[in-house]
Design an enzyme around this catalytic site. Structure first.
Site, PDB file in Angstrom:
ATOM      1  N   THR A 274      -1.807  -1.876   4.775  1.00  0.00           N
ATOM      2  CA  THR A 274      -2.849  -1.672   5.698  1.00  0.00           C
ATOM      3  C   THR A 274      -3.847  -3.091   5.399  1.00  0.00           C
ATOM      4  O   THR A 274      -4.321  -3.431   4.279  1.00  0.00           O
ATOM      5  CB  THR A 274      -3.692  -0.415   5.126  1.00  0.00           C
ATOM      6  OG1 THR A 274      -4.016  -0.441   3.740  1.00  0.00           O
ATOM      7  CG2 THR A 274      -2.959   0.887   5.643  1.00  0.00           C
TER       8      THR A 274
ATOM      9  N   ASP B 155       0.163 -13.513   2.524  1.00  0.00           N
ATOM     10  CA  ASP B 155       0.753 -12.466   3.298  1.00  0.00           C
ATOM     11  C   ASP B 155       2.317 -12.741   3.905  1.00  0.00           C
ATOM     12  O   ASP B 155       3.093 -12.130   3.705  1.00  0.00           O
ATOM     13  CB  ASP B 155      -0.052 -11.921   4.600  1.00  0.00           C
ATOM     14  CG  ASP B 155      -1.283 -11.282   4.213  1.00  0.00           C
ATOM     15  OD1 ASP B 155      -1.376 -10.716   3.023  1.00  0.00           O
ATOM     16  OD2 ASP B 155      -2.317 -11.164   4.965  1.00  0.00           O
TER      17      ASP B 155
ATOM     18  N   HIS C 298      -7.692 -10.538   6.472  1.00  0.00           N
ATOM     19  CA  HIS C 298      -6.347 -10.915   6.761  1.00  0.00           C
ATOM     20  C   HIS C 298      -6.401 -11.533   8.097  1.00  0.00           C
ATOM     21  O   HIS C 298      -5.175 -11.900   8.545  1.00  0.00           O
ATOM     22  CB  HIS C 298      -5.483  -9.882   6.568  1.00  0.00           C
ATOM     23  CG  HIS C 298      -5.510  -9.180   5.276  1.00  0.00           C
ATOM     24  ND1 HIS C 298      -4.360  -9.602   4.391  1.00  0.00           N
ATOM     25  CD2 HIS C 298      -5.908  -8.088   4.665  1.00  0.00           C
ATOM     26  CE1 HIS C 298      -4.670  -9.104   3.337  1.00  0.00           C
ATOM     27  NE2 HIS C 298      -5.530  -8.189   3.355  1.00  0.00           N
TER      28      HIS C 298
ATOM     29  N   ASP D  60       0.882  -1.087   0.030  1.00  0.00           N
ATOM     30  CA  ASP D  60       0.017   0.060  -0.159  1.00  0.00           C
ATOM     31  C   ASP D  60       0.912   1.217   0.163  1.00  0.00           C
ATOM     32  O   ASP D  60       0.565   2.325  -0.772  1.00  0.00           O
ATOM     33  CB  ASP D  60      -0.794  -0.081   1.038  1.00  0.00           C
ATOM     34  CG  ASP D  60      -1.886  -0.863   1.041  1.00  0.00           C
ATOM     35  OD1 ASP D  60      -2.795  -1.328   0.049  1.00  0.00           O
ATOM     36  OD2 ASP D  60      -1.880  -1.936   2.255  1.00  0.00           O
TER      37      ASP D  60
END
Length: 163
Positions: A63, A97, A69, A51
């Protein structure tokens, strides 16, 4: 339990969820700008399309929406319908992630996650507290950290996840 919306309505609702310029990204962008940081947004050349990219500090800021997430906070609720589907989908986001963060760290970037609950909702941090945490990490150091409603947490294992 069946979905309360028709398939067409659910599809329309899901398409309306943005992936850039979200409210939490706009708030963080404003705070970074006000604090005098220069940054790039949504760099597709980097893993995970961060981001915010702060080249001068070799920092990446993500973010993360608490639902998408799987953050262990009051904003994350396991869906009552199609639970298995949603947990699998969210689990894939968490694994992606982890992979993206590992790639960025290996490339020499520092990685910060700012959770949605720190940016909006009844327990959000105020602008002064959030800006102080951002400046503390960006200028101070630490390879990996996260900011949530209780402040900043430097991490040794990244990203944390309790499923």
């Amino acid at each position: 339990m069946t979905d309360v919306h028709s398939k067409a309505t659910r599809s329309k609702n899901m398409r309306a969820i943005g992936t850039r310029d979200t409210a939490i990204e706009k708030r963080l962008s404003g705070l970074l700008t006000q604090a005098g940081f220069e940054f790039r947004v949504q760099d597709a050349a980097l893993a995970g399309r961060p981001d915010f990219v702060l080249d001068r500090y070799q920092c990446i800021i993500f973010t993360h929406g608490c639902f998408w997430h799987h953050h262990d906070c009051y904003l994350f609720k396991v869906p009552a319908t199609r639970t298995e589907f949603w947990l699998a989908k969210i689990g894939k986001n968490v694994e992606r992630d982890k992979r993206d963060s590992a790639i960025l760290l290996a490339q020499g970037w520092r990685v910060l996650i700012v959770w949605e609950c720190a940016l909006r909702g009844r327990l959000k941090l105020d602008d002064a507290a959030l800006t102080e945490r951002l400046e503390e990490w960006i200028c101070g150091g630490g390879q990996t950290a996260q900011i949530d409603t209780s402040g900043i947490h430097l991490l040794t294992v990244f990203p944390p996840h309790t499923a």
